[in-house]
Design a protein around this motif. Structure first.
Motif, PDB file in Angstrom:
ATOM      1  N   THR A   6       0.825  -1.212   0.000  1.00 45.26           N
ATOM      2  CA  THR A   6       0.000   0.000   0.000  1.00 45.26           C
ATOM      3  C   THR A   6       0.855   1.256   0.000  1.00 45.26           C
ATOM      4  OG1 THR A   6      -1.686  -1.183   1.234  1.00 45.26           O
ATOM      5  CG2 THR A   6      -1.865   1.210   1.211  1.00 45.26           C
ATOM      6  N   ALA A   7       1.883   1.275   0.851  1.00 49.33           N
ATOM      7  CA  ALA A   7       2.727   2.475   0.929  1.00 49.33           C
ATOM      8  C   ALA A   7       3.393   2.756  -0.418  1.00 49.33           C
ATOM      9  CB  ALA A   7       3.777   2.302   2.023  1.00 49.33           C
ATOM     10  N   GLU A   8       3.870   1.724  -1.072  1.00 45.95           N
ATOM     11  CA  GLU A   8       4.566   1.942  -2.350  1.00 45.95           C
ATOM     12  C   GLU A   8       3.582   2.297  -3.466  1.00 45.95           C
ATOM     13  OE1 GLU A   8       7.673   2.390  -2.130  1.00 45.95           O
ATOM     14  OE2 GLU A   8       7.796   1.519  -0.111  1.00 45.95           O
ATOM     15  N   VAL A   9       2.435   1.644  -3.499  1.00 43.51           N
ATOM     16  CA  VAL A   9       1.438   1.964  -4.529  1.00 43.51           C
ATOM     17  C   VAL A   9       0.953   3.407  -4.343  1.00 43.51           C
ATOM     18  CG1 VAL A   9      -0.901   1.472  -5.359  1.00 43.51           C
ATOM     19  CG2 VAL A   9       0.693  -0.399  -4.963  1.00 43.51           C
ATOM     20  N   ALA A  10       0.704   3.783  -3.078  1.00 42.38           N
ATOM     21  CA  ALA A  10       0.235   5.151  -2.812  1.00 42.38           C
ATOM     22  C   ALA A  10       1.285   6.167  -3.264  1.00 42.38           C
ATOM     23  CB  ALA A  10      -0.086   5.322  -1.327  1.00 42.38           C
ATOM     24  N   GLY A  11       2.549   5.889  -2.984  1.00 46.05           N
ATOM     25  CA  GLY A  11       3.619   6.793  -3.420  1.00 46.05           C
ATOM     26  C   GLY A  11       3.746   6.825  -4.935  1.00 46.05           C
ATOM     27  N   PHE A  12       3.558   5.673  -5.539  1.00 48.66           N
ATOM     28  CA  PHE A  12       3.655   5.560  -7.010  1.00 48.66           C
ATOM     29  C   PHE A  12       2.594   6.425  -7.686  1.00 48.66           C
ATOM     30  CE2 PHE A  12       2.395   2.800 -10.780  1.00 48.66           C
ATOM     31  CZ  PHE A  12       3.497   3.123 -11.579  1.00 48.66           C
ATOM     32  N   VAL A  13       1.326   6.266  -7.299  1.00 51.29           N
ATOM     33  CA  VAL A  13       0.261   7.028  -7.972  1.00 51.29           C
ATOM     34  C   VAL A  13       0.310   8.515  -7.609  1.00 51.29           C
ATOM     35  CG1 VAL A  13      -1.296   5.065  -8.265  1.00 51.29           C
ATOM     36  CG2 VAL A  13      -1.507   6.511  -6.221  1.00 51.29           C
ATOM     37  N   ASP A  14       1.021   8.828  -6.530  1.00 51.66           N
ATOM     38  CA  ASP A  14       1.156  10.210  -6.099  1.00 51.66           C
ATOM     39  C   ASP A  14       2.316  10.915  -6.807  1.00 51.66           C
ATOM     40  OD1 ASP A  14      -0.096  12.000  -4.495  1.00 51.66           O
ATOM     41  OD2 ASP A  14       1.291  11.746  -2.804  1.00 51.66           O
ATOM     42  N   GLY A  15       3.103  10.161  -7.552  1.00 51.17           N
ATOM     43  CA  GLY A  15       4.346  10.710  -8.114  1.00 51.17           C
ATOM     44  C   GLY A  15       4.095  11.819  -9.125  1.00 51.17           C
ATOM     45  N   GLU A  16       4.917  12.852  -9.003  1.00 48.95           N
ATOM     46  CA  GLU A  16       4.838  13.998  -9.908  1.00 48.95           C
ATOM     47  C   GLU A  16       5.036  13.572 -11.368  1.00 48.95           C
ATOM     48  OE1 GLU A  16       7.530  18.019 -10.322  1.00 48.95           O
ATOM     49  OE2 GLU A  16       7.622  16.908  -8.432  1.00 48.95           O
ATOM     50  N   TYR A  17       5.839  12.546 -11.575  1.00 40.15           N
ATOM     51  CA  TYR A  17       6.152  12.104 -12.939  1.00 40.15           C
ATOM     52  C   TYR A  17       5.443  10.801 -13.302  1.00 40.15           C
ATOM     53  CZ  TYR A  17       9.769  15.618 -12.477  1.00 40.15           C
ATOM     54  OH  TYR A  17      10.430  16.803 -12.272  1.00 40.15           O
ATOM     55  N   PHE A  18       4.332  10.536 -12.614  1.00 37.37           N
ATOM     56  CA  PHE A  18       3.624   9.286 -12.835  1.00 37.37           C
ATOM     57  C   PHE A  18       3.317   9.048 -14.316  1.00 37.37           C
ATOM     58  CE2 PHE A  18      -0.260   6.933 -13.543  1.00 37.37           C
ATOM     59  CZ  PHE A  18      -0.062   5.779 -12.796  1.00 37.37           C
ATOM     60  N   SER A  19       2.792  10.074 -14.979  1.00 37.87           N
ATOM     61  CA  SER A  19       2.344   9.895 -16.367  1.00 37.87           C
ATOM     62  C   SER A  19       3.464   9.376 -17.246  1.00 37.87           C
ATOM     63  CB  SER A  19       1.845  11.215 -16.947  1.00 37.87           C
ATOM     64  OG  SER A  19       0.709  11.618 -16.236  1.00 37.87           O
ATOM     65  N   ARG A  20       4.647   9.928 -17.023  1.00 41.38           N
ATOM     66  CA  ARG A  20       5.786   9.514 -17.824  1.00 41.38           C
ATOM     67  C   ARG A  20       6.283   8.118 -17.416  1.00 41.38           C
ATOM     68  NH1 ARG A  20      10.907  13.177 -17.061  1.00 41.38           N
ATOM     69  NH2 ARG A  20       9.363  14.825 -17.436  1.00 41.38           N
ATOM     70  N   ALA A  21       6.213   7.821 -16.121  1.00 38.97           N
ATOM     71  CA  ALA A  21       6.810   6.585 -15.603  1.00 38.97           C
ATOM     72  C   ALA A  21       5.908   5.362 -15.766  1.00 38.97           C
ATOM     73  CB  ALA A  21       7.169   6.765 -14.124  1.00 38.97           C
ATOM     74  N   ALA A  22       4.591   5.589 -15.769  1.00 40.13           N
ATOM     75  CA  ALA A  22       3.658   4.469 -15.638  1.00 40.13           C
ATOM     76  C   ALA A  22       3.901   3.360 -16.667  1.00 40.13           C
ATOM     77  CB  ALA A  22       2.217   4.968 -15.728  1.00 40.13           C
ATOM     78  N   GLY A  23       4.059   3.737 -17.920  1.00 41.09           N
ATOM     79  CA  GLY A  23       4.192   2.741 -18.977  1.00 41.09           C
ATOM     80  C   GLY A  23       5.251   1.702 -18.668  1.00 41.09           C
TER      81      GLY A  23
END
Ligand code: ATP
Ligand code: MG
Length: 403
Positions: free
Chosen positions: A200-217
């Motif tokens: 949960t902590a890592e997923v929450a940090g992941f979706v909260d990331g400023e660069y999520f859009s670029r990183a997600a793929g």
């Protein structure tokens, strides 16, 4: 990096250690974020002395000793909690049901060797001098996440690092060095054994990331140990991730990509691997139920749905639909128009309360709630004004109608 910009209480703690003949180094995230010019939220300090001596040196301060067995003494200074941790090797096997073992070490370099990524494995003294045995500075400049040491070994020691990699990529916008990414993908199955709290902590940090859009793929695949379907996210879904703007939309898309089945079932299955706060889980569930309804372009129906689901879940559902390039945008426009009318969207906004209905002779019990809901519907359908006299009049009419 000017050392004089360190907060005074941090400088004072480092100076006290030096005075006492001990070493104190800023380590981890605070060094990385200072070098990047990002805000630093907590200062972790690695120290040469064992915890009992750390505690003795700072006995004039409020101390937090809960982590002392692992070497950590919390020192409250200038209103912040500084964590002073004895140089140590890692209790690496944390989430793999092995007992945690900690060995204290004589020098900072050993302590840096246990750390996950080179940009997290630098230490800085109070004068701003850097200790950087793994080339973290260079990787920081190249905006690269690279495992300290041999990636395969580091991820097998602790699979949490695989999810941390995704989180840091989304937070910092760095790319991942090739060997590091390949090893993380090879070992991603190991993350299945991590605790729900850690995930949960890592997923929450992941979706909260400023660069999520670029990183997600590139990074979603790292979560496939937890949710196997994330190993292969179809390209139109990846495009939706890139468009999703807030954390909750991103979570819903992860749920959607992770599970077959309808929206509510997908969200329920996704949340079973997590320990989200109740309120957040409820919001995701409401939005999923809203997304499960067929699109509507019928204004009265859109108004009724708005009242049933509330603004937060409704807006979230439309945001997800927008990211998906979905069919609900005409409905979203009708909803926005409804919001601008100033009509109530919840029974709380009615000009009468449950107490008013009781005073008007409605019997106590579920009838009160049902009647309020009916009044709200009458108001949004334009059959009744949202004023006290009009609503109470309506109550009397309903009473004669239904007895
Ligand atoms: P954030 O700003 O997100 O808190 P951080 O780098 O401070 O980032 P933390 O989780 O607070 O991350 O951990 C502090 C430091 O401890 C890291 O920078 C890293 O050096 C080390 N660390 C934490 N967890 C691990 C782990 N599982 N494996 C190896 N090193 C770790
Ligand atoms: Mg931190």
């Amino acid at each position: 990096m000017a050392a004089d910009r360190l907060p005074p209480e941090v400088l004072a703690v480092l100076a006290r250690l030096e005075e006492a003949g001990e070493e104190g180094w800023l380590v981890g995230g605070c060094v990385r974020d200072r070098l990047l010019g990002r805000p630093v939220h907590d200062y972790d300090i690695a120290v040469s002395c064992p915890p009992a001596r750390t505690a003795a040196l700072f006995s004039g301060h409020e101390l937090v000793l809960a982590g002392a067995a692992h070497g950590t003494v919390g020192v409250v200074a200038g209103g912040r909690l500084l964590e002073l941790t004895t140089f140590r090797a890692d209790g690496a096997y944390r989430d793999r049901r092995h007992p945690e073992q900690v060995a204290f070490l004589p020098d900072i370099d050993g302590d840096l060797a246990r750390r996950d990524f080179t940009v997290n494995a630098m230490a800085m003294d109070r004068r701003g001098r850097l200790r950087d045995p793994y080339g973290g500075r260079k990787d920081l400049e190249a905006r690269l996440l690279r495992a300290v040491g041999e990636p395969e070994r580091r991820f097998s020691e602790d699979a949490l690092r695989i999810l941390r990699l995704a989180r840091f990529a989304a937070k910092l916008g760095f790319s991942v060095e090739g060997e590091t990414l390949a090893a993380a993908l090879r070992l991603r199955r190991e993350t299945a054994a991590l605790s729900a709290e850690r995930i949960t902590a890592e997923v929450a940090g992941f979706v909260d990331g400023e660069y999520f859009s670029r990183a997600a793929g590139e990074m979603l695949g790292l979560f496939a140990g937890v949710w196997p379907a994330l190993a292969e996210v179809p390209s139109e879904m990846l495009a939706a991730f890139a468009r999703a703007e807030e954390p909750d939309s991103r979570l819903l898309l992860m749920a959607r990509a992770a599970s077959p089945g309808d929206w509510p079932a997908a969200v329920a299955a996704f949340c079973r691997r997590l320990r989200l706060p109740r309120s957040r889980e409820r919001l995701l569930d409401e939005a999923a139920r809203r997304l499960a309804l067929p699109p509507s372009e019928d204004p009265p129906e859109v108004r009724r749905r708005a009242c049933r689901f509330g603004d937060e879940a409704t807006r979230l559902a439309f945001a997800v639909d927008r990211a998906l390039g979905g069919p609900r945008q005409p409905e979203a426009a009708l909803y926005e128009r409804f919001c601008r009318t100033g009509l109530p969207r919840s029974v709380r906004e009615l000009a009468v309360t449950g107490a008013d209905l009781l005073a008007a002779g409605v019997p106590e019990g579920p009838a009160v709630g049902t009647l309020l809901a009916r009044l709200l519907e009458a108001v949004i359908d334009g059959q009744c004004e949202n004023t006290r006299p009009a609503l109470l009049d309506r109550v009397r009419q309903e009473e004669t109608r239904y007895g």
